[in-house]
Design a protein around this motif. Structure first.
Motif, short mmCIF file in Angstrom:
data_model
loop_
_atom_site.label_atom_id
_atom_site.label_comp_id
_atom_site.label_asym_id
_atom_site.label_seq_id
_atom_site.Cartn_x
_atom_site.Cartn_y
_atom_site.Cartn_z
N THR A 1 10.88 -1.61 2.20
CA THR A 1 10.74 -2.71 3.14
C THR A 1 9.25 -2.98 3.35
O THR A 1 8.47 -2.05 3.51
N GLU A 2 8.86 -4.25 3.33
CA GLU A 2 7.46 -4.62 3.57
C GLU A 2 7.43 -5.60 4.74
O GLU A 2 7.83 -6.75 4.62
N THR A 3 6.95 -5.12 5.88
CA THR A 3 6.95 -5.94 7.10
C THR A 3 5.57 -6.51 7.41
O THR A 3 5.44 -7.38 8.27
N GLY A 4 4.54 -5.98 6.76
CA GLY A 4 3.17 -6.39 7.07
C GLY A 4 2.50 -5.49 8.08
O GLY A 4 1.36 -5.73 8.47
N SER B 1 5.08 4.01 -1.66
CA SER B 1 3.63 4.16 -1.54
C SER B 1 2.87 2.84 -1.41
O SER B 1 1.86 2.77 -0.69
N PRO B 2 3.31 1.74 -2.07
CA PRO B 2 2.59 0.47 -1.89
C PRO B 2 2.50 0.00 -0.45
O PRO B 2 1.56 -0.72 -0.09
N CYS B 3 3.45 0.41 0.40
CA CYS B 3 3.36 0.04 1.82
C CYS B 3 2.08 0.60 2.44
O CYS B 3 1.41 -0.07 3.24
N VAL B 4 1.74 1.83 2.06
CA VAL B 4 0.52 2.46 2.57
C VAL B 4 -0.71 1.84 1.91
O VAL B 4 -1.72 1.59 2.57
N GLU B 5 -0.62 1.59 0.62
CA GLU B 5 -1.75 0.97 -0.09
C GLU B 5 -2.09 -0.39 0.50
O GLU B 5 -3.27 -0.74 0.65
N GLN B 6 -1.07 -1.16 0.86
CA GLN B 6 -1.31 -2.46 1.48
C GLN B 6 -1.91 -2.28 2.88
O GLN B 6 -2.74 -3.09 3.32
N ALA B 7 -1.49 -1.23 3.58
CA ALA B 7 -2.04 -0.95 4.91
C ALA B 7 -3.53 -0.62 4.81
O ALA B 7 -4.31 -0.99 5.70
N ILE B 8 -3.93 0.06 3.76
CA ILE B 8 -5.35 0.37 3.57
C ILE B 8 -6.13 -0.93 3.40
O ILE B 8 -7.20 -1.11 4.00
N VAL B 9 -5.60 -1.84 2.62
CA VAL B 9 -6.26 -3.14 2.41
C VAL B 9 -6.38 -3.90 3.73
O VAL B 9 -7.40 -4.54 4.01
N ARG B 10 -5.36 -3.79 4.58
CA ARG B 10 -5.38 -4.49 5.88
C ARG B 10 -6.26 -3.78 6.91
O ARG B 10 -6.46 -4.29 8.01
N GLY B 11 -6.73 -2.57 6.59
CA GLY B 11 -7.57 -1.83 7.52
C GLY B 11 -6.81 -0.96 8.50
O GLY B 11 -7.40 -0.44 9.45
N GLU B 12 -5.51 -0.74 8.25
CA GLU B 12 -4.71 0.11 9.14
C GLU B 12 -4.90 1.59 8.85
O GLU B 12 -4.51 2.44 9.67
N ALA B 13 -5.42 1.91 7.68
CA ALA B 13 -5.71 3.29 7.29
C ALA B 13 -7.00 3.27 6.49
O ALA B 13 -7.30 2.28 5.82
N PRO B 14 -7.79 4.32 6.55
CA PRO B 14 -9.09 4.31 5.87
C PRO B 14 -8.97 4.41 4.35
O PRO B 14 -7.97 4.89 3.82
N ASP B 15 -10.01 3.93 3.67
CA ASP B 15 -10.07 4.07 2.22
C ASP B 15 -9.94 5.55 1.84
O ASP B 15 -10.44 6.43 2.54
N GLY B 16 -9.29 5.79 0.74
CA GLY B 16 -9.11 7.16 0.28
C GLY B 16 -7.87 7.83 0.81
O GLY B 16 -7.58 8.99 0.47
N THR B 17 -7.10 7.12 1.65
CA THR B 17 -5.85 7.69 2.17
C THR B 17 -4.87 7.92 1.02
O THR B 17 -4.67 7.04 0.18
N GLU C 1 1.16 11.09 0.22
CA GLU C 1 1.24 12.10 1.29
C GLU C 1 1.74 11.49 2.59
O GLU C 1 2.46 12.14 3.35
N VAL C 2 1.37 10.26 2.85
CA VAL C 2 1.86 9.60 4.06
C VAL C 2 3.37 9.43 3.99
O VAL C 2 4.09 9.71 4.96
N VAL C 3 3.87 9.00 2.84
CA VAL C 3 5.32 8.81 2.68
C VAL C 3 6.04 10.14 2.81
O VAL C 3 7.09 10.24 3.46
#
Length: 203
Positions: free
Chosen positions: A82-85, A140-156, A160-162
């Motif tokens: 699921t991708e909610t943004g 994992s792409p949900c987290v990768e997209q969150a990094i791009v949006r600034g919700e998680a720092p680069d290098g996350t 591991e989050v999933v």
């Protein structure tokens, strides 16, 4: 695995062969649910599926080969991410999907049987690892997209989050026996999202 061969049961042609595969895999599911891995006898599976024994032995070879193919099929049939943004909402969706699977009267028992089988058989363990690697890669792409949006720092580390979302749920499911419900699932997702945002999963 090299290109020179394939694990028995991993070819996916259509038509009659596909129908046979579906019938045999459903019979294998039933046997696992009813009797655990000890119940996966190829001759019995053939009888349940109304398929010739020779076909089952030729295609899958061993109970381990059959369970490996069952896991491959489960990975193919698994629900897409699921991708909610928003990371917190994506992880909540993931947690609730895991919850529904583990608390389902059929799927929950099936996963326990497969995990138990994997503890004593290397080939089944490898197939189980592939199954979970596919699910982690799916989300994992949900987290990768969150990094791009600034919700998680680069290098996350997205994987591991999933893993952090489902780990507490599997602990309750397999070890502690504590209740599994939406409150627990949502808490697990919230904790993982907060930790990711704070940089806990930076490599």
């Amino acid at each position: 695995m090299s290109d020179a061969g394939h694990v028995p049961g991993t070819v996916r042609p259509g038509g009659r062969t596909a129908r046979i595969r579906t019938a045999v895999l459903r019979a294998a599911e039933d046997a696992l649910i009813e009797c655990g891995f000890a119940g996966v006898d190829l001759a019995e599976i053939a009888r349940r599926a109304e398929v010739g024994k020779t076909t089952v032995y030729r295609r899958w070879g061993t109970p381990q080969g059959l369970v490996a193919d069952l896991l491959a099929d489960m990975a193919d049939q698994s629900v897409r991410r699921t991708e909610t943004g928003a990371l917190a909402d994506d992880l909540r969706a993931n947690a609730r999907l895991v919850l529904r699977t583990l608390t389902d009267p059929r799927q929950g028992v099936l996963f326990k049987a497969v995990i138990s089988a994997a503890a004593g058989d290397a080939r089944t363990a490898e197939a189980l690892h592939r199954f979970y690697a596919a699910r982690i890669a799916e989300w994992s792409p949900c987290v990768e997209q969150a990094i791009v949006r600034g919700e998680a720092p680069d290098g996350t580390d997205a994987a591991e989050v999933v893993r952090a979302v489902s780990a507490p749920l599997y602990y309750r499911f397999l070890v502690s026996g504590d209740p599994l419900d939406e409150t627990v699932a949502d808490q697990s997702a919230h904790a993982a999202a907060c930790a990711a945002g704070a940089g806990a999963y930076v490599r």
